[in-house]
Design an enzyme around this catalytic site. Structure first.
Site, mmCIF file in Angstrom:
data_model
loop_
_atom_site.group_PDB
_atom_site.id
_atom_site.type_symbol
_atom_site.label_atom_id
_atom_site.label_comp_id
_atom_site.label_asym_id
_atom_site.label_seq_id
_atom_site.Cartn_x
_atom_site.Cartn_y
_atom_site.Cartn_z
ATOM 1 N N TYR A 1 14.490 3.780 -14.827
ATOM 2 C CA TYR A 1 13.431 3.480 -13.850
ATOM 3 C C TYR A 1 12.686 4.773 -13.510
ATOM 4 C CZ TYR A 1 10.884 2.161 -9.672
ATOM 5 O OH TYR A 1 9.868 1.957 -8.747
ATOM 6 N N SER B 1 5.884 6.185 -7.876
ATOM 7 C CA SER B 1 7.037 6.115 -6.954
ATOM 8 C C SER B 1 7.547 7.524 -6.700
ATOM 9 C CB SER B 1 8.151 5.299 -7.606
ATOM 10 O OG SER B 1 9.357 5.449 -6.884
HETATM 11 P P1 NDP Z 1 7.907 -6.802 -5.708
HETATM 12 O O1 NDP Z 1 9.127 -7.167 -6.491
HETATM 13 O O2 NDP Z 1 7.721 -7.422 -4.373
HETATM 14 O O3 NDP Z 1 6.596 -7.056 -6.589
HETATM 15 C C1 NDP Z 1 6.556 -6.779 -7.955
HETATM 16 C C2 NDP Z 1 5.356 -7.464 -8.584
HETATM 17 O O4 NDP Z 1 5.336 -7.122 -9.986
HETATM 18 C C3 NDP Z 1 5.438 -8.984 -8.485
HETATM 19 O O5 NDP Z 1 4.178 -9.505 -8.139
HETATM 20 C C4 NDP Z 1 5.811 -9.404 -9.904
HETATM 21 O O6 NDP Z 1 5.203 -10.666 -10.213
HETATM 22 C C5 NDP Z 1 5.153 -8.306 -10.747
HETATM 23 N N1 NDP Z 1 5.805 -8.220 -12.056
HETATM 24 C C6 NDP Z 1 7.056 -7.789 -12.333
HETATM 25 N N2 NDP Z 1 7.320 -7.950 -13.639
HETATM 26 C C7 NDP Z 1 6.200 -8.508 -14.209
HETATM 27 C C8 NDP Z 1 5.855 -8.925 -15.513
HETATM 28 N N3 NDP Z 1 6.709 -8.827 -16.550
HETATM 29 N N4 NDP Z 1 4.636 -9.463 -15.728
HETATM 30 C C9 NDP Z 1 3.758 -9.579 -14.705
HETATM 31 N N5 NDP Z 1 4.013 -9.190 -13.436
HETATM 32 C C10 NDP Z 1 5.229 -8.671 -13.192
HETATM 33 O O7 NDP Z 1 7.977 -5.196 -5.573
HETATM 34 P P2 NDP Z 1 6.975 -4.132 -4.940
HETATM 35 O O8 NDP Z 1 5.799 -4.759 -4.339
HETATM 36 O O9 NDP Z 1 7.792 -3.222 -4.132
HETATM 37 O O10 NDP Z 1 6.590 -3.345 -6.280
HETATM 38 C C11 NDP Z 1 5.273 -3.065 -6.668
HETATM 39 C C12 NDP Z 1 5.236 -1.716 -7.349
HETATM 40 O O11 NDP Z 1 5.615 -0.702 -6.421
HETATM 41 C C13 NDP Z 1 6.186 -1.553 -8.535
HETATM 42 O O12 NDP Z 1 5.504 -0.882 -9.571
HETATM 43 C C14 NDP Z 1 7.316 -0.697 -7.994
HETATM 44 O O13 NDP Z 1 7.939 0.072 -8.991
HETATM 45 C C15 NDP Z 1 6.544 0.179 -7.014
HETATM 46 N N6 NDP Z 1 7.345 0.805 -5.976
HETATM 47 C C16 NDP Z 1 8.080 0.051 -5.100
HETATM 48 C C17 NDP Z 1 8.833 0.678 -4.115
HETATM 49 C C18 NDP Z 1 9.699 -0.084 -3.170
HETATM 50 O O14 NDP Z 1 10.587 0.542 -2.547
HETATM 51 N N7 NDP Z 1 9.490 -1.383 -2.978
HETATM 52 C C19 NDP Z 1 8.814 2.141 -3.962
HETATM 53 C C20 NDP Z 1 8.013 2.823 -4.938
HETATM 54 C C21 NDP Z 1 7.297 2.178 -5.884
HETATM 55 P P3 NDP Z 1 5.956 -11.900 -10.951
HETATM 56 O O15 NDP Z 1 7.424 -11.767 -10.661
HETATM 57 O O16 NDP Z 1 5.324 -13.114 -10.340
HETATM 58 O O17 NDP Z 1 5.602 -11.724 -12.378
HETATM 59 C C1 8X3 Z 2 11.345 2.717 -5.660
HETATM 60 C C2 8X3 Z 2 11.850 3.805 -4.784
HETATM 61 O O1 8X3 Z 2 13.742 5.464 -4.407
HETATM 62 O O2 8X3 Z 2 14.358 3.203 -5.080
HETATM 63 O O3 8X3 Z 2 10.439 3.190 -6.587
HETATM 64 O O4 8X3 Z 2 13.401 4.719 -6.662
HETATM 65 S S1 8X3 Z 2 13.406 4.324 -5.271
#
Ligand code: NDP
Ligand code: 8X3
Length: 255
Positions: A155, A142
């Site tokens: 985070y 991220s």
């Molecule tokens: P979502 O919340 O849409 O997806 C998150 C996914 O992670 C879900 O499929 C969830 O599945 C899974 N997950 C969370 N906790 C667990 C757990 N304990 N066990 C198994 N699976 C888990 O968010 P994003 O698609 O945005 O996030 C994906 C990645 O991208 C993350 O690592 C996030 O930090 C990163 N990211 C996101 C950004 C954003 O702005 N959206 C920016 C930068 C990075 P389930 O709940 O079914 O277990």
């Molecule tokens: C998610 C992006 O800017 O909210 O990883 O940390 S930010």
């Protein structure tokens, strides 16, 4: 056609789901993971209907080492033998409170998911890839792994850890021909903010007010670029921002 398989963690929504669909379109049999079984089943049906490849559900909580190891054990040997790609995507943020106000159980949840879960999966899969003599691990980091911001504390720390782990995995796995890449997005419109604000959809919506954020498909297409480079090319690192966002706190919002 040559069999090739990929594994995507956190495929029930957002970036993981879009990436699994992209990989299926590119002919990979897909192992998908997450806690919400009905969403995994739905994705499985969509993959098999639209892409004609096979999919395999691994339903576990990535924080639980035993669940992770037992589930991976159940993946058929032929899948492991042809495992070309791991996308370590499962992750979350919880809250954006000032450090002294935070809930330590939420710290545990972020550290156990974003850091320890990624380590468990990477170790299992890199042992399979090592035997196969090739493979590509893509860690979803991220912008929070590059810059810290108010309330981002733990985070941000987990995503800084993902960056350090990515760099050291790349060094350690070099001798096996395993590529290791990092994709670091800024704002992506997924369930991320709703989870961060513990189900408060209104608050989550405000994060994207006046901005065109990235979509999950934008990140999936960046991953597609990374995995389609020639054998001798590894994209180590990609930082991807919405045009209206320079850094976590520098956002040019429309009124
Ligand atoms: P979502 O919340 O849409 O997806 C998150 C996914 O992670 C879900 O499929 C969830 O599945 C899974 N997950 C969370 N906790 C667990 C757990 N304990 N066990 C198994 N699976 C888990 O968010 P994003 O698609 O945005 O996030 C994906 C990645 O991208 C993350 O690592 C996030 O930090 C990163 N990211 C996101 C950004 C954003 O702005 N959206 C920016 C930068 C990075 P389930 O709940 O079914 O277990
Ligand atoms: C998610 C992006 O800017 O909210 O990883 O940390 S930010």
């Amino acid at each position: 056609m040559k069999i090739k398989t990929a594994l995507v963690t956190g495929a029930t929504s957002g970036i993981g789901r879009a990436t699994a669909l992209m990989l299926a379109r590119r002919g990979y049999n897909i192992a998908i993971t997450g806690r919400r079984l009905p969403l995994l089943q739905e994705l499985c049906n969509e993959i098999e209907k639209t892409s004609g490849v096979e999919s395999y559900i691994l339903n576990f909580d990535i924080r639980d080492k035993h669940e992770v190891f037992d589930s991976y054990d159940m993946l058929p040997e032929t899948w492991k033998k042809h495992l070309k790609i791991l996308v370590n995507n499962a992750g979350l943020a919880l809250g954006d409170d000032s450090f002294e106000m935070c809930d330590d159980e939420e710290w545990d949840q972020m550290i156990d998911t974003n850091v320890k879960g990624l380590l468990y999966m990477s170790q299992l899969v890199s042992n399979s890839m090592k035997e196969n003599g090739e493979g590509h691990i893509i860690n979803i980091s991220s912008v929070a792994g590059r810059h810290v911001y108010y309330g981002g504390n733990v985070y941000c720390a987990t995503k800084h850890a993902v960056d350090a782990i990515t760099q050291s995995m790349r060094i350690d796995l070099l001798k096996y021909g395993i590529k290791v890449s990092s994709v670091a997005p800024g704002m992506v419109n997924t369930e991320f903010s709703t989870v961060r604000y513990r189900g408060d959809v209104e608050r989550a919506r405000k994060v994207y007010k006046g901005v065109k954020p990235l979509s999950a498909d934008d990140i999936a297409s960046a991953i597609e670029f990374i995995i389609t480079r020639p054998e001798h090319v590894c994209i180590n690192d990609m930082l991807i921002m919405p045009t209206q966002q320079a850094m976590p706190y520098y956002v040019d919002r429309e009124e």
